[in-house]
Design an enzyme around this catalytic site. Sequence first.
Site, mmCIF file in Angstrom:
data_model
loop_
_atom_site.group_PDB
_atom_site.id
_atom_site.type_symbol
_atom_site.label_atom_id
_atom_site.label_comp_id
_atom_site.label_asym_id
_atom_site.label_seq_id
_atom_site.Cartn_x
_atom_site.Cartn_y
_atom_site.Cartn_z
ATOM 1 N N LYS B 84 -35.295 -49.462 25.441
ATOM 2 C CA LYS B 84 -36.704 -49.323 25.062
ATOM 3 C C LYS B 84 -36.936 -49.406 23.555
ATOM 4 O O LYS B 84 -37.982 -49.859 23.099
ATOM 5 C CB LYS B 84 -37.278 -48.008 25.592
ATOM 6 N N GLU B 106 -47.475 -45.120 26.966
ATOM 7 C CA GLU B 106 -47.297 -44.498 28.260
ATOM 8 C C GLU B 106 -45.796 -44.304 28.427
ATOM 9 O O GLU B 106 -45.010 -44.986 27.755
ATOM 10 C CB GLU B 106 -47.824 -45.400 29.374
ATOM 11 N N SER B 373 -29.045 -50.385 31.125
ATOM 12 C CA SER B 373 -30.263 -50.255 30.332
ATOM 13 C C SER B 373 -30.432 -48.901 29.653
ATOM 14 O O SER B 373 -31.163 -48.792 28.673
ATOM 15 C CB SER B 373 -31.494 -50.560 31.191
#
Lengths: 247, 388
Positions: B84, B106, B373
């Site tokens: 991210k 969000e 991830s």
Amino acid sequence: MPFLVAGDPNSKISFEIARKILPYADLLELGFPYSDPLADGPVIQAADARALSSGMNTDRGFEFIRRIREISQVPITVLVYANLVIQRGLDQFYKDAEKSGIDGILIPDLPFEEAKEFVAVAKKYQINQIFLVTHTTTKQRLSNILKYAQGYIYLVSVLGTTGVRNSFSADLRALIRRVKKSTELPVSVGFGVANKEQITDLVKFGADGVIMGSRLIKIIEQFHKSKNLPLRVQKFVRSMKINKVKL
Amino acid sequence: MKKGYFGEFGGQFVPETLMQALTDTEQAYKKFKKNKKAQTEFARLLREFVGRPTPLYFAQRLSEKLSQEIYLKREDLAHTGAHKINNALGQALLAKFMGKKRIIAETGAGQHGVATAAAAAKLGLECVVYMGRVDIERQKPNVIRMKLLGAKVVPVLSGSQTLKDAINEAIRDWVANIKTTHYLLGSALGPHPYPSIVRDFQKVIGKEARAQILRVAGRLPDYLIACVGGGSNSLGLFYQFLSDAKVKMIGVEAGGLGIKSGKHAARFFGGRLGILHGTKSFLLQDEFGQILTTHSVSAGLDYPSVGPEHSFLRGLGRIKYSFVTDQQALEAFHNLSQLEGIIPALESAHAVAYVFQLAKKIPKNQLIIINLSGRGDKDLETVKELYE
């Protein structure tokens, strides 16, 4: 111009409310409830949730309007989110709208960039496609919107979602003037309208119509268990009617 | 192809209030990409703040167990513990480039929230993160981290109180604060230009992985596997390889309690074309178009729609999709921890779980890259019966 969510708190009471306020409405705006109403604040979100849990859906929404048409010819604009329209099928949705006697459709998450097919189908079934104009609508955007807009312009009074506000900005007067200079269409102002003083001010600023939603719906929220809810709403809507203001 | 579209998917289905901001963001992003000073700074921060490049790690014991040659792309080692940060840093720099002083975001699992809060702290920007109350409960460590990094965390109590509701609230905030605020969307979804911008910021993953695999294995991989929530980590890995026709790509969705149960978030196994959060893509919805409540043990995959570029690439047949259940993901979480000493995020565990299934169906010794991830520290509470 009152706004209600169809089926809030349930179909029977919602219809009663509509029936009682129609004599005092120049136009009725009716929202089809949606699971994810991102243009709406907490009051209308809650209204949508009440309506959905008591079983309102698109089929019943059209049925609701057909029943209103049996007793009233007041113009009706339906507020509906884009996904509900495309799931029924664009052509089918507008066809059903025409059959039930709807005059206008406003899709809050449909900007003019995505509206070409919708406007074509609206024209086919003689439904006015209503567009939003807001404080962030530039001159260029306004001229593009006006190529498609029909019926009236829905001018959003505030930066934000639906929901009662204490005051409007000075920019609003300028915005109303700018829009009225660019089009012959009537301009109705909505979002945040809470009382008669605001309605009077907005008409003085040039608004041809004033839409009130959350303020009404708050009454439904507060009194939805009460037997005389429809009467309460009627009393309120009646008290908001103003005589034409002489400028 | 129409601007902002990937075939029939994509678009900008948002209220008028947001439209000019989307145009402004797109124009600014074009300038940002061409600006030498901004790009040099971005590259420096990717190295020194994020810790790139991330390693491509050979998972020896996993490979032995499955008779395959398996590498893990270690996005779990990026600063804040997931991929991210690549996008959060990029967009935070973009926000600053645009002169915005406030960013909102969000978050589902909290990783995007943490990454955004970290980037905002680094750049001195105000940060507000919207998080569903259900997610706050199941990803507590991340909530604490966001607050420590100076962000305000706003619990979202409407709807299902998960990711889709957090996005609704973030959009509402943006509508109200459009002049001062940049909405730092965390995945490859939302209205144009977001799916493209987010994919662009994540494609560094695949760019590195392609060079790394060629160096270490001397050839391109046979398979690329990644979990798919919104779609950013998978597109990030896959993008650089799209024109390498022999490289097979599989996106793994959240199968929750199984497709038949209806309690899952596998958009390509029960969804159809619809509009959510500004974009047209595959969507889990009822017959009328009301959005369904999804379920996954992993908060980051618990979302009823999927990025439009995924829907497009699936339609082309370039990416294939599958799903694993909560149970299978939890097993993979356990297995990777004990086979390789790496605790994966529950989201990433879906990709690992799928490889366990795939390995039995394909020839031996295939060259496979799994996108890891994120790391699983945030999930310890959820998995505690595995170790207690």
